[in-house]
Design an enzyme around this catalytic site. Sequence first.
Site, PDB file in Angstrom:
ATOM      1  N   CYS A 129       0.871  -0.937   0.134  1.00  0.00           N
ATOM      2  CA  CYS A 129      -0.060  -0.326  -0.148  1.00  0.00           C
ATOM      3  C   CYS A 129       0.770   1.457  -0.311  1.00  0.00           C
ATOM      4  CB  CYS A 129      -1.260  -0.527   1.208  1.00  0.00           C
ATOM      5  SG  CYS A 129       0.481  -0.452   3.143  1.00  0.00           S
ATOM      6  N   HIS A 242      -2.599   6.577   4.593  1.00  0.00           N
ATOM      7  CA  HIS A 242      -1.452   6.298   4.877  1.00  0.00           C
ATOM      8  C   HIS A 242      -1.142   7.647   4.519  1.00  0.00           C
ATOM      9  CE1 HIS A 242      -1.332   2.198   6.127  1.00  0.00           C
ATOM     10  NE2 HIS A 242      -1.033   2.192   5.057  1.00  0.00           N
TER      11      HIS A 242
END
Length: 335
Positions: A129, A242
């Site tokens: 990710c 994130h």
Amino acid sequence: MSCVVAVVGATGVVGREMLRTLEHRRFPATEVRALASARSVGSRVPFRGGELEVKLACAEAFDGVDIALFSAGAAASRELAPLAALRGAVVIDNSSAWRADPACPLVVPEVNMDAAKDRPKGIIANPNCSTIQMVVALGPLHAAARLKHIVVSTYQAASGKGHAAMDELITQTRELASGAEPTANVFPGSLAGNLLMDWKSGSLPDWSEEELKMVHETRKILGDASIGVTPTTVRVPVVTGHSEAVHAQFHRPMTASEARDLLRRAPGVRLFDEPYAPGRHPQPREAAGTDEVYVGRVRDDLAVPGALNLWIVADNLRKGAALNAVQIAERLVGG
């Protein structure tokens, strides 16, 4: 072209997001199968206004499947992905099992979709990710000026570790607010009100597995083994989304003005182009539930001429996992 799609790990946090993404994007599937381990068989997951009954992820479950989206962990992928491929499915795997395999392309559609054409094992790997959102932003800059060295510090959300981690962060936050000592079962300590280095050791001393993934995956996706990548990965008390602070150096000088021009036109990027002010920058709360990679604070470095600094934010469950896999499937089906 319509096809049969299997989602392996359908009851997990990313598997459920894969189902939501297939539904949201109206993926042309004539059938979608929800597959998982034995402990989840018989449970039901929502899809297209109804529910899918979860079936056992086994070799026979892939008969007639055209595309198999895997998010069941590396061990399950190593066992089942080759079996799915043998039955004619193109496997798009979200685990770390196949990312380093030279016979399995590692693909971010906005950057290197052509790599998916050569898949001798029938398996396409979905990158980590944190790597995905970084290369979506840096890809167009690399194409223009060729990256030389990347220094990246990540601020990674609890959802990257799954449902139990998300629940534990919420519980810890309540415990901390009440004056109690936070309970840590999933994390290696309290994440609430704290920061953690939350990954196991990698193959090199003093580097985490997550950090080394970013090194090797970035080079593979961008097709340049000479790129220096210096990562520090950190878990932060955010549920989803994130963030990354990136310093990038190039083989020819790149200005912030040129970078912003490239990023305005870059697929999958939403550029925050306003002058700096408190609160006017990409934030994980805003990115959660969205598909784009948010890029802001693009500025010339003060110490290294021709280098840049950027702030990059994305929903790690969507573009960092489920969406990237579904986008690969869309390109395959669309030709």
